[in-house]
Design a protein around this motif. Structure first.
Motif, PDB file in Angstrom:
ATOM      1  N   ALA A 199       0.829  -1.211   0.000  1.00  0.00           N
ATOM      2  CA  ALA A 199       0.000   0.000   0.000  1.00  0.00           C
ATOM      3  C   ALA A 199       0.864   1.262   0.000  1.00  0.00           C
ATOM      4  O   ALA A 199       0.479   2.269  -0.600  1.00  0.00           O
ATOM      5  N   SER A 200       2.024   1.201   0.642  1.00  0.00           N
ATOM      6  CA  SER A 200       2.900   2.386   0.645  1.00  0.00           C
ATOM      7  C   SER A 200       3.363   2.733  -0.760  1.00  0.00           C
ATOM      8  O   SER A 200       3.518   3.905  -1.104  1.00  0.00           O
ATOM      9  N   HIS A 201       3.567   1.724  -1.610  1.00  0.00           N
ATOM     10  CA  HIS A 201       3.925   1.989  -3.007  1.00  0.00           C
ATOM     11  C   HIS A 201       2.732   2.529  -3.781  1.00  0.00           C
ATOM     12  O   HIS A 201       2.878   3.432  -4.611  1.00  0.00           O
ATOM     13  N   LEU A 202       1.557   1.979  -3.509  1.00  0.00           N
ATOM     14  CA  LEU A 202       0.370   2.399  -4.258  1.00  0.00           C
ATOM     15  C   LEU A 202      -0.100   3.795  -3.878  1.00  0.00           C
ATOM     16  O   LEU A 202      -0.720   4.480  -4.688  1.00  0.00           O
ATOM     17  N   MET A 203       0.163   4.220  -2.665  1.00  0.00           N
ATOM     18  CA  MET A 203      -0.245   5.572  -2.244  1.00  0.00           C
ATOM     19  C   MET A 203       0.505   6.639  -3.038  1.00  0.00           C
ATOM     20  O   MET A 203       0.000   7.746  -3.198  1.00  0.00           O
ATOM     21  N   LYS A 204       1.682   6.312  -3.532  1.00  0.00           N
ATOM     22  CA  LYS A 204       2.474   7.250  -4.330  1.00  0.00           C
ATOM     23  C   LYS A 204       2.050   7.272  -5.793  1.00  0.00           C
ATOM     24  O   LYS A 204       2.432   8.160  -6.532  1.00  0.00           O
ATOM     25  N   ALA A 205       1.277   6.285  -6.211  1.00  0.00           N
ATOM     26  CA  ALA A 205       0.847   6.186  -7.606  1.00  0.00           C
ATOM     27  C   ALA A 205      -0.299   7.159  -7.876  1.00  0.00           C
ATOM     28  O   ALA A 205      -1.033   7.533  -6.966  1.00  0.00           O
ATOM     29  N   PRO A 206      -0.458   7.570  -9.132  1.00  0.00           N
ATOM     30  CA  PRO A 206      -1.578   8.459  -9.472  1.00  0.00           C
ATOM     31  C   PRO A 206      -2.927   7.800  -9.190  1.00  0.00           C
ATOM     32  O   PRO A 206      -3.065   6.582  -9.269  1.00  0.00           O
ATOM     33  N   LYS A 207      -3.922   8.608  -8.861  1.00  0.00           N
ATOM     34  CA  LYS A 207      -5.242   8.084  -8.487  1.00  0.00           C
ATOM     35  C   LYS A 207      -5.950   7.373  -9.631  1.00  0.00           C
ATOM     36  O   LYS A 207      -6.752   6.489  -9.404  1.00  0.00           O
ATOM     37  N   GLN A 208      -5.679   7.735 -10.854  1.00  0.00           N
ATOM     38  CA  GLN A 208      -6.377   7.155 -12.003  1.00  0.00           C
ATOM     39  C   GLN A 208      -5.644   5.973 -12.620  1.00  0.00           C
ATOM     40  O   GLN A 208      -5.942   5.586 -13.734  1.00  0.00           O
ATOM     41  N   CYS A 209      -4.681   5.384 -11.914  1.00  0.00           N
ATOM     42  CA  CYS A 209      -3.927   4.274 -12.480  1.00  0.00           C
ATOM     43  C   CYS A 209      -4.640   2.949 -12.229  1.00  0.00           C
ATOM     44  O   CYS A 209      -5.614   2.871 -11.483  1.00  0.00           O
ATOM     45  N   TYR A 210      -4.129   1.916 -12.853  1.00  0.00           N
ATOM     46  CA  TYR A 210      -4.643   0.562 -12.681  1.00  0.00           C
ATOM     47  C   TYR A 210      -3.503  -0.323 -12.199  1.00  0.00           C
ATOM     48  O   TYR A 210      -2.335  -0.068 -12.494  1.00  0.00           O
ATOM     49  N   ILE A 211      -3.872  -1.363 -11.465  1.00  0.00           N
ATOM     50  CA  ILE A 211      -2.884  -2.279 -10.912  1.00  0.00           C
ATOM     51  C   ILE A 211      -3.085  -3.645 -11.553  1.00  0.00           C
ATOM     52  O   ILE A 211      -4.190  -4.165 -11.594  1.00  0.00           O
ATOM     53  N   GLU A 212      -1.990  -4.197 -12.057  1.00  0.00           N
ATOM     54  CA  GLU A 212      -2.011  -5.516 -12.682  1.00  0.00           C
ATOM     55  C   GLU A 212      -1.114  -6.431 -11.854  1.00  0.00           C
ATOM     56  O   GLU A 212       0.036  -6.097 -11.587  1.00  0.00           O
ATOM     57  N   ASP A 213      -1.634  -7.565 -11.430  1.00  0.00           N
ATOM     58  CA  ASP A 213      -0.909  -8.479 -10.557  1.00  0.00           C
ATOM     59  C   ASP A 213      -0.138  -9.514 -11.375  1.00  0.00           C
ATOM     60  O   ASP A 213      -0.665 -10.054 -12.344  1.00  0.00           O
ATOM     61  N   HIS A 214       1.104  -9.759 -10.980  1.00  0.00           N
ATOM     62  CA  HIS A 214       1.953 -10.764 -11.627  1.00  0.00           C
ATOM     63  C   HIS A 214       2.646 -11.591 -10.562  1.00  0.00           C
ATOM     64  O   HIS A 214       2.674 -11.213  -9.387  1.00  0.00           O
ATOM     65  N   ASP A 215       3.218 -12.709 -10.949  1.00  0.00           N
ATOM     66  CA  ASP A 215       3.896 -13.576  -9.989  1.00  0.00           C
ATOM     67  C   ASP A 215       5.089 -12.883  -9.331  1.00  0.00           C
ATOM     68  O   ASP A 215       5.355 -13.082  -8.159  1.00  0.00           O
ATOM     69  N   GLU A 216       5.814 -12.093 -10.092  1.00  0.00           N
ATOM     70  CA  GLU A 216       7.012 -11.446  -9.560  1.00  0.00           C
ATOM     71  C   GLU A 216       6.721 -10.138  -8.821  1.00  0.00           C
ATOM     72  O   GLU A 216       7.600  -9.561  -8.216  1.00  0.00           O
ATOM     73  N   GLY A 217       5.499  -9.668  -8.876  1.00  0.00           N
ATOM     74  CA  GLY A 217       5.113  -8.425  -8.208  1.00  0.00           C
ATOM     75  C   GLY A 217       3.865  -7.866  -8.857  1.00  0.00           C
ATOM     76  O   GLY A 217       3.083  -8.595  -9.465  1.00  0.00           O
ATOM     77  N   PHE A 218       3.683  -6.571  -8.748  1.00  0.00           N
ATOM     78  CA  PHE A 218       2.555  -5.961  -9.448  1.00  0.00           C
ATOM     79  C   PHE A 218       3.040  -4.798 -10.290  1.00  0.00           C
ATOM     80  O   PHE A 218       4.088  -4.219 -10.033  1.00  0.00           O
ATOM     81  N   HIS A 219       2.275  -4.510 -11.329  1.00  0.00           N
ATOM     82  CA  HIS A 219       2.603  -3.431 -12.247  1.00  0.00           C
ATOM     83  C   HIS A 219       1.580  -2.330 -12.070  1.00  0.00           C
ATOM     84  O   HIS A 219       0.379  -2.589 -12.013  1.00  0.00           O
TER      85      HIS A 219
END
Length: 181
Positions: free
Chosen positions: A154-174
């Protein structure tokens, strides 16, 4: 024309370091939670359960934690499933697989929901049934340890723009950010 910029966030933050921080979180949250709740709730006698009941409740806690991650995704129309794998270990591991990118806010809600709901249930249970205070304290503190990983993400996602999308992968998320070309 729009295109997507991708920011890769790896899940490998130093696994041993994360395990140590998570374990420390479990210990410190147990001490703090038990101290605070034992001053709020007056109890004279604790009810004891057997070892098997405690171990089964720990497995139930992990399953509930994972289901509470999926619940906001399912409620907002996303598709997620819980995958159980053994990976050559003594006990099975549960992992959540997303089938499509999610908005940042839904992903954050999915990350925080186990922490909020299980902690609230533990506090209410401790107040309603004070004879089970040690068990509620143990389960709530283990949930805090599990949620430590969620707070790192969540600490990484809080820095991301509000209108972005998150894609989950085995090695992490994009983190997918829409950009004009």
């Amino acid at each position: 024309m729009n295109c997507w910029k991708t920011i890769n966030i790896s899940r490998d933050y130093g696994t041993l370091r994360l395990i140590m921080f998570s374990s420390s979180t479990v210990l410190l949250s147990f001490l703090f939670y038990y101290l605070v709740m034992s001053t709020i709730v007056q109890t004279t006698e604790f009810t004891q359960f057997g070892f098997v009941t405690v171990v089964l409740s720990l497995f139930g806690l992990v399953l509930t934690h994972k289901l509470l991650h999926c619940l906001p995704i399912w409620l907002f129309g996303g598709r997620a499933k819980i995958k159980i794998s053994t990976r050559k270990l003594l006990f099975p591991l549960m992992d959540i697989k997303l089938r499509e990118p999610l908005s940042r806010n839904v992903y954050l809600l999915a990350l925080f929901s186990p922490l909020v709901f299980i902690t609230t249930a533990g506090a209410v249970g401790s107040i309603m049934w004070p004879q089970f205070l040690p068990y509620f304290s143990i389960l709530t503190s283990i949930n805090f340890g599990l949620a430590f990983y969620d707070l790192v993400y969540a600490s990484h996602l809080m820095k991301a723009p509000k209108q972005c999308y998150i894609e989950d992968h085995d090695e992490g998320f994009h983190i997918l950010i829409k950009q004009a070309v």
